[in-house]
Write a protein that holds these residues in place. Structure first.
Motif, PDB file in Angstrom:
ATOM      1  N   ARG A 152      78.651 -72.426 -61.779  1.00  0.00           N
ATOM      2  CA  ARG A 152      78.636 -73.549 -60.516  1.00  0.00           C
ATOM      3  C   ARG A 152      77.546 -72.766 -59.538  1.00  0.00           C
ATOM      4  O   ARG A 152      77.929 -71.709 -59.076  1.00  0.00           O
ATOM      5  CB  ARG A 152      79.899 -73.867 -59.992  1.00  0.00           C
ATOM      6  N   ILE A 153      76.556 -73.409 -59.281  1.00  0.00           N
ATOM      7  CA  ILE A 153      75.537 -72.640 -58.465  1.00  0.00           C
ATOM      8  C   ILE A 153      75.159 -73.518 -57.299  1.00  0.00           C
ATOM      9  O   ILE A 153      75.056 -74.726 -57.359  1.00  0.00           O
ATOM     10  CB  ILE A 153      74.262 -72.374 -58.940  1.00  0.00           C
ATOM     11  N   ILE A 154      75.456 -72.889 -56.001  1.00  0.00           N
ATOM     12  CA  ILE A 154      75.237 -73.742 -54.665  1.00  0.00           C
ATOM     13  C   ILE A 154      74.063 -72.928 -54.014  1.00  0.00           C
ATOM     14  O   ILE A 154      74.009 -71.635 -53.874  1.00  0.00           O
ATOM     15  CB  ILE A 154      76.553 -73.712 -53.671  1.00  0.00           C
ATOM     16  N   SER A 155      73.018 -73.814 -53.621  1.00  0.00           N
ATOM     17  CA  SER A 155      71.889 -73.351 -53.265  1.00  0.00           C
ATOM     18  C   SER A 155      71.577 -74.253 -52.065  1.00  0.00           C
ATOM     19  O   SER A 155      70.716 -75.070 -52.213  1.00  0.00           O
ATOM     20  CB  SER A 155      71.076 -72.984 -54.113  1.00  0.00           C
ATOM     21  N   GLN A 156      71.953 -74.448 -50.751  1.00  0.00           N
ATOM     22  CA  GLN A 156      71.849 -75.343 -49.784  1.00  0.00           C
ATOM     23  C   GLN A 156      70.336 -74.901 -48.921  1.00  0.00           C
ATOM     24  O   GLN A 156      70.012 -73.627 -48.997  1.00  0.00           O
ATOM     25  CB  GLN A 156      72.902 -75.350 -48.852  1.00  0.00           C
TER      26      GLN A 156
END
Lengths: 326, 365
Positions: free
Chosen positions: A104-108
């Motif tokens: 799971r990768i978050i990159s806002q």
């Protein structure tokens, strides 16, 4: 007939690779996407395959609308081992075992990033297949079996915090799977194969979710239809095909109440290619892209999938080899 | 042929390379991990909510527009209102449902509005911690279905309903709150027509007309994550005002919006050291609480103001001839300019109060 069986040998791994799936709001437990797939074969034949499946979800959808947001990404990588044994010419048993890695990768756009990963043994599926109808160019096969919750469904992160269901390698529940397929070879061109599969997965309940809660992935229906053919390119026997898949998943349930933002309907297009590198060995590769998605609420929806693997068979009575040598 | 073979093998197995990942989050050096593994709350009851840390993006200093420009809001949408001097702002639930935290500045003063859609709790937090300004983000973790914000100064995790830091460098530190008013957009804009409100132009692609949790806010049986204890005296999703005790901060008394009939009703009550005045209206959908003991020891007695001329922010009058607004500010009379002492209170779903403060007292009158 022998040629027909070899066509199936070539094509069926590809046909069946996308028979089932967990809910699509997540990377999900990918096992069911790869269930079945080993061909009908002659009595006393062992078949094996080893493959990898990468499912990537970065498309955020609300209903049928695509939202302009790629800040979240889910990747599910599965290593899959399949085996099959033909007890008779008509009855065979499939087994599928998995090892799963979820990311799971978050990159806002605001610069905040996060990364989580789990990995471990996944669930397994056993299918009892019966080829109950053979007439001229048409075969009908029915299969039934359980999905066995070998995989862990209570993994924690490094801080000891229990992770969400869709990051777990296992589902924690027994499912019942019914599969029916019809396939026919072309009249003018026997190497051409037409097929349609119907699959229904009746999901069980994980009663130990987040402690003692009940979690149930949504029941699922799939229709897969396609056409495939084989060609000699130089000395290489290559099979190519194009499949379309409709998938309908009901909403998940938590303690028997429907969970928002789970479930939906999808249509996928799946080009496939296989290379028969030896008489009993095939390499296959396929991709999958969504043509249509209508998700419940707002969800990450599949963006693409890549699946590749190698297949091998051993026949005790060497019938397969003989057939090919003929 | 060999070339094709190699290509296919490479393509089929390309993702195997991902198995030897170098950025395993289990690595304690991962900067995204909280600095401490000690928790003030039962760690086994803290759950990953699914979207991940910052997967639900908090807003920072969002665009504000005039009430007339907020056409995306319906009259019955709830908002969290705050007034600081003459700066009046509304933070709508339809925005907060998707972002949960709004870091803002009012007259140069840094604040955060923290809202949890799963517990229905909206709070105003100061975002200056130990003299340093920070912003809060959504950790993606939940405790008793309630948001765990994290501060970006120390990466510490906080509990919204407990109002303290529960993990990380600042563990055990309490957050400073300020008094907000939760009501409908209709009531708020009638009380404060000059209000500014968060624009739907947030920079994120979301449908703010769509509530993202299905029937969650009305279905009393619907939960998405475990809650340790449930109390059946009141329906789970009924919105009640909880007042947290001033002394021990581990007791709560709840006030049901439904018991405040009419346009504006006022009730007096005592809870711990608080001598409370509560003003609210089921019809106009607001409920606030103040301590009616002034700093000099005077205890005021209140009655409701009339809304015969239309909704007004002035909701209380007292026996000294003062009138007070919904933020506890005296707006007329001898005490004009003074403020009632706020109490630690906010509205939330009933179940959330019972989960955090077991067996809360219920105001019965």
């Amino acid at each position: 007939m022998h040629v027909f069986k070899w066509i199936l040998f070539l094509i069926q791994p590809i046909i069946m690779q996308h028979a089932l799936a967990q809910t699509c709001c997540s990377g999900g437990v990918p096992l069911a996407n790869n269930i079945g797939g080993l061909p009908i074969s002659v009595k006393n034949t062992w078949q094996f395959s080893f493959g990898a499946d990468l499912n990537v979800l970065t498309t955020l959808k609300e209903g049928t609308s695509k939202l302009d947001d790629r800040s979240r990404e889910r990747k599910t990588l599965s290593l899959l081992f399949k085996t099959s044994y033909s007890i008779t010419d008509k009855f065979f048993i499939d087994g599928l075992f998995s090892w799963v890695q979820q990311e799971r990768i978050i990159s806002q756009p605001t610069g905040f990033t996060d990364y989580d990963q789990t990995r471990g043994l996944g669930d397994a599926v056993v299918l009892f297949n019966y080829n109950y109808f053979n007439f001229k160019r048409v075969k009908l096969i029915a299969a039934l079996g359980p999905k066995i919750p070998f995989g862990l469904s209570n993994l924690k992160d490094s801080d000891g915090l229990t992770l969400n269901a869709d990051l777990q390698p296992g589902s924690g529940a027994w499912d019942g799977i019914f599969l029916h397929r019809i396939q026919a070879t072309g009249k003018a061109r026997p190497s051409r194969l037409y097929f349609a599969n119907f699959t229904y997965r009746y999901t069980g309940v994980n009663t130990e979710y987040l402690g003692e809660q009940d979690y149930q992935f949504g029941n699922e229906l799939q229709l897969l239809a396609g056409v495939a053919d084989q060609f000699l390119i130089g000395t290489a026997l290559i099979s190519v095909g194009l499949n379309a898949r409709y998938r309908s998943v009901r909403q998940d349930k938590f303690n028997n109440e429907l969970l928002p933002n789970t479930g939906g309907n999808w249509v996928f297009l799946m080009p496939v290619v296989g290379w028969h590198i030896k008489s009993n060995m095939i390499l296959s590769l396929n991709g999958e892209v969504p043509l249509y998605a209508n998700v419940d609420g707002t969800q990450l929806s599949p963006t693409y999938r890549i699946n590749g693997g190698i297949y091998y068979s051993i026949s005790k009575n060497n019938q397969v080899k003989k057939q090919v040598n003929k | 042929m060999n070339h094709i073979s190699k290509t296919l093998v490479a393509a089929g197995l390309i993702s195997l390379a991902n198995c030897s990942d170098q950025n395993n989050p289990n690595n304690p050096n991962n900067p995204n991990n909280p600095g401490s593994t000690e928790w003030s709350i039962p760690k086994e009851e803290v759950f990953d909510g699914g979207p991940g840390k910052d997967g639900i993006p908090a807003l920072t200093t969002p665009l504000m527009v005039a009430a007339s420009q907020a056409t995306y809001l319906k009259d019955d949408d709830l908002v969290i209102g705050y007034k600081r001097g003459n700066d009046i702002r509304a933070y709508p639930h339809p925005i907060l449902d998707w972002h949960e935290i709004i870091n803002d500045e009012m007259d140069g003063h840094p604040i955060s509005i923290i809202y949890c859609p799963l517990t229905g709790t909206g709070t105003g937090w100061e975002r200056t911690l130990n003299g340093k300004v920070t912003t809060f983000g959504v950790s993606g973790l939940l405790y008793n279905s309630n948001i765990i914000p994290y501060d970006r100064l120390t990466n510490s995790n906080w509990s919204q309903i407990r109002l303290d830091c529960v993990n990380g460098e600042l563990r055990t530190q309490r957050v400073e709150t300020f008094h907000t008013v939760e009501t409908t957009w209709k009531t708020w804009k009638e009380m404060f027509p000059q209000t500014k409100v968060v624009s739907h132009q947030t920079g994120f692609s979301r449908n703010y007309n769509n509530y993202p949790y299905g029937d969650y806010k009305t279905n009393n049986n619907s939960f998405i994550f475990p809650v340790t204890s449930q109390d059946n005296r009141i329906p789970n999703k009924e919105r009640v005002l909880g007042v947290i005790s001033a002394e021990t901060k581990d007791r709560v008394k709840v006030y049901r919006l439904a018991s405040f009939e009419g346009e504006n009703a006022v009730k007096h009550d005592n809870f711990g050291s608080y001598t409370l005045v509560l003003a609210g209206s089921k019809k106009n959908n607001f409920l606030v609480a103040f301590d009616r003991t002034l700093t000099n020891g005077t205890i005021l007695t209140f009655s409701p103001t009339s809304f015969s001329q239309g909704l007004s922010p002035v909701i209380l009058s007292d026996t000294e001839g003062n009138t007070w607004n919904v933020f506890g500010e005296a707006v007329s009379g001898p005490r004009t300019g003074q403020k009632l002492k706020p109490v630690i209170s906010f509205i939330g779903y009933w179940f959330s109060w019972g989960a955090f403060y077991p067996n809360p007292e219920i105001f019965e009158r």
